[in-house]
Scaffold this active site. Structure first.
Site, PDB file in Angstrom:
ATOM      1  N   ARG A 106      57.812  -2.029   3.818  1.00 30.70           N
ATOM      2  CA  ARG A 106      57.121  -0.432   3.529  1.00 30.70           C
ATOM      3  C   ARG A 106      57.151  -0.125   2.072  1.00 30.70           C
ATOM      4  O   ARG A 106      56.488   0.520   1.629  1.00 30.70           O
ATOM      5  CB  ARG A 106      57.520   0.338   4.634  1.00 30.70           C
ATOM      6  CG  ARG A 106      56.811   0.184   5.992  1.00 30.70           C
ATOM      7  CD  ARG A 106      56.847   1.219   6.824  1.00 30.70           C
ATOM      8  NE  ARG A 106      56.222   0.853   8.223  1.00 30.70           N
ATOM      9  CZ  ARG A 106      56.523   1.275   9.273  1.00 30.70           C
ATOM     10  NH1 ARG A 106      57.630   1.922   9.594  1.00 30.70           N
ATOM     11  NH2 ARG A 106      55.636   0.905  10.100  1.00 30.70           N
TER      12      ARG A 106
ATOM     13  N   LYS B 167      49.714   0.076  27.086  1.00 25.81           N
ATOM     14  CA  LYS B 167      48.955   1.204  27.753  1.00 25.81           C
ATOM     15  C   LYS B 167      47.667   1.528  27.332  1.00 25.81           C
ATOM     16  O   LYS B 167      47.391   1.231  26.070  1.00 25.81           O
ATOM     17  CB  LYS B 167      49.597   2.498  27.756  1.00 25.81           C
ATOM     18  CG  LYS B 167      50.971   2.620  28.474  1.00 25.81           C
ATOM     19  CD  LYS B 167      51.618   3.824  28.207  1.00 25.81           C
ATOM     20  CE  LYS B 167      52.826   4.107  28.942  1.00 25.81           C
ATOM     21  NZ  LYS B 167      53.465   5.286  28.645  1.00 25.81           N
TER      22      LYS B 167
ATOM     23  N   GLY C 225      52.554  -2.937  15.039  1.00 22.49           N
ATOM     24  CA  GLY C 225      53.835  -3.859  14.608  1.00 22.49           C
ATOM     25  C   GLY C 225      53.869  -5.015  15.521  1.00 22.49           C
ATOM     26  O   GLY C 225      54.243  -6.057  14.891  1.00 22.49           O
TER      27      GLY C 225
ATOM     28  N   GLY D 211      48.885   2.752  14.666  1.00 25.09           N
ATOM     29  CA  GLY D 211      48.259   4.089  15.181  1.00 25.09           C
ATOM     30  C   GLY D 211      47.202   4.454  14.108  1.00 25.09           C
ATOM     31  O   GLY D 211      45.908   4.695  14.628  1.00 25.09           O
TER      32      GLY D 211
HETATM   33  P1  AMP Z   1      51.639  -1.269  22.722  1.00 25.72           P
HETATM   34  O1  AMP Z   1      52.721  -0.544  21.921  1.00 25.72           O
HETATM   35  O2  AMP Z   1      51.067  -0.289  23.532  1.00 25.72           O
HETATM   36  O3  AMP Z   1      51.007  -2.197  21.818  1.00 25.72           O
HETATM   37  O4  AMP Z   1      52.669  -2.236  23.793  1.00 25.72           O
HETATM   38  C1  AMP Z   1      53.288  -3.136  23.287  1.00 25.72           C
HETATM   39  C2  AMP Z   1      54.198  -3.911  24.431  1.00 25.72           C
HETATM   40  O5  AMP Z   1      53.579  -4.004  25.479  1.00 25.72           O
HETATM   41  C3  AMP Z   1      55.211  -4.813  23.944  1.00 25.72           C
HETATM   42  O6  AMP Z   1      56.455  -4.563  23.917  1.00 25.72           O
HETATM   43  C4  AMP Z   1      54.876  -5.922  25.215  1.00 25.72           C
HETATM   44  O7  AMP Z   1      56.083  -6.486  25.749  1.00 25.72           O
HETATM   45  C5  AMP Z   1      54.142  -5.048  26.129  1.00 25.72           C
HETATM   46  N1  AMP Z   1      53.418  -5.846  27.253  1.00 25.72           N
HETATM   47  C6  AMP Z   1      52.487  -6.579  26.854  1.00 25.72           C
HETATM   48  N2  AMP Z   1      52.153  -7.308  27.901  1.00 25.72           N
HETATM   49  C7  AMP Z   1      52.573  -6.708  28.877  1.00 25.72           C
HETATM   50  C8  AMP Z   1      52.516  -7.154  30.512  1.00 25.72           C
HETATM   51  N3  AMP Z   1      51.942  -7.879  31.011  1.00 25.72           N
HETATM   52  N4  AMP Z   1      53.467  -6.275  31.212  1.00 25.72           N
HETATM   53  C9  AMP Z   1      54.377  -5.345  30.585  1.00 25.72           C
HETATM   54  N5  AMP Z   1      54.544  -5.154  29.414  1.00 25.72           N
HETATM   55  C10 AMP Z   1      53.483  -5.942  28.393  1.00 25.72           C
END
Ligand code: AMP
Length: 392
Positions: free
Chosen positions: A35, A198, A351, A374
């Site tokens: 960064r 999510k 990230g 984000g």
């Molecule tokens: P985000 O910050 O919403 O982009 O989520 C990233 C996180 O989602 C990472 O730490 C992944 O380990 C998790 N992730 C991806 N696929 C799955 C899954 N099938 N079940 C649980 N966690 C997941």
């Protein structure tokens, strides 16, 4: 939005907002200076052009409290190494008498680094009185903190009202140029890949993409809220129960818009993430009650790859599985490779996706790796950001 090179900065006091939110270890050592490196072109340009340079950033979430563990002092020390010719002055605070004195005595070619702007609650409140104090004595405002542009904070948005001349630095301009290309006039077919934990933080971007993209490929835990919304039984997989309705609406809208909205057709299942071991691969429902999906399966990888091959524009955010665990990383790594091999204009944000790109060793084959996860999602969703609007 004006660009840095269109502004005369010689002899002027310039307030530069950057994103120096670097990871620190226990001993306050910088673990990764990406960064800081990212804003060096803007810093060097301003110093070479004879600006008196004041630099501001946040680091971590000190929640309006002075916290020595989140001080920018290690960054000042690092800047001394990166800019050996430049006098770097570390301010004891963000605003106040002592800082104003340092600002007033700053010479051309010197750099004054302010303390963590988030040591003041007024920063995240976008308090006008605080913005005015930040702007004190400054004639030019340059924003190079793309990763913070989706936040209406004082040093990103509020300050712009108190400084007449303002422009984007090199990093911000590059981000806006690439993201505008894929948001405003994407060359078709436009394939978007969304993964991660999510749906919650991705609703606006999903709603935007089902109007703009030709194909949306869904992976990660997110996929299981969509599959559950289709009344499929997904065992212990992560599901956001309160998002089932919005998930169903998104799929309905995609269909109406004739957007190809693809969900995984096979899945790697495990007893838990902690088990670090895949139990089985399935392509039908219900999943066994005691198993959860942790990655997309080989059939899905191949289907998604075929879609990626047809693309002229690609936007990717979020891992397709729990890629931090070796046994569940294949889907994400294979998708990273496919994006890299594609001839399309590719933009990757977030990230985790960036880590995956580096793990796959294909970073140099991606057109643009966004520094703001984000912020890039919000730009694609809304076509602009508060920090960019403030520069208009
Ligand atoms: P985000 O910050 O919403 O982009 O989520 C990233 C996180 O989602 C990472 O730490 C992944 O380990 C998790 N992730 C991806 N696929 C799955 C899954 N099938 N079940 C649980 N966690 C997941």
């Amino acid at each position: 939005m004006k660009f840095l090179e269109e502004i005369e900065v010689r002899g002027k006091t310039v307030f530069l907002r950057v994103d120096f939110n670097v990871p620190l270890d226990e001993g306050q050592n910088i673990r990764d200076d990406t960064r800081i490196q990212a804003s060096l072109p803007t810093i060097k340009y301003l110093l070479e052009k004879g600006a008196k340079l004041i630099v501001a950033s946040h680091l971590g979430r000190p929640k309006g409290q002075f916290n020595p563990k989140m001080s920018l002092k290690p960054v000042a020390a690092h800047l001394e190494k990166l800019l050996p010719e430049t006098r770097i002055i570390m301010a004891p605070d963000v605003i106040g008498e002592a800082v104003d004195k340092l600002k007033a005595s700053l010479n051309v070619g010197q750099l004054l680094l302010l303390e963590n702007v988030r040591f003041y609650k007024e920063e995240t409140d976008n308090d006008p009185g605080f913005s005015r104090k930040l702007a004190e004595g400054c004639q030019v405002f340059i924003n190079d903190a793309f990763g913070s542009c989706h936040r209406a904070h004082a040093s990103v948005v509020g300050i712009a009202a108190f400084i007449p001349e303002k422009a984007a630095g090199y990093l911000l301009k590059k981000e806006v140029d690439y993201l505008s290309k894929i948001t405003h006039h994407p060359e078709k077919p436009f394939v978007a890949i969304l993964g991660g934990a999510k749906i919650e933080d991705k609703i606006p971007v999903l709603e935007s993409l089902i109007n703009k993209a030709n194909t949306v490929l869904i992976g990660g835990a997110m996929a299981y809220t969509f599959l559950k919304a289709k009344n499929l039984q997904v065992g212990k997989s992560l599901v956001e129960e309160d998002k089932l309705e919005i998930a169903a609406q998104i799929m309905k809208k995609a269909k109406e818009n004739q957007v190809r909205f693809l969900l995984p057709s096979d899945h790697i299942l495990a007893t838990s993430i902690e088990s670090q071991e895949a139990k089985t691969t399935v392509d039908s429902y219900p999943f066994p009650d005691d198993l959860m999906a942790v990655d997309i399966g080989p059939k899905t990888i191949s289907e998604y790859k075929n879609q990626i091959k047809t693309a002229r524009t690609i936007f990717w955010n979020g891992p397709l599985g729990v890629f931090e665990v070796e046994a569940f990383a294949r889907g994400t790594i294979e998708i990273a490779r496919a994006v890299a091999e594609s001839e399309a204009l590719s933009v990757v944000g977030g990230g985790d996706s960036i880590t995956a790109i580096h793990k796959a060793g294909v970073a140099d084959k991606i057109n643009h790796i966004s520094t703001g996860g984000g912020a890039s999602l919000e730009f694609v969703a809304y076509g602009t950001l508060p920090g960019i609007e403030a520069l208009q």
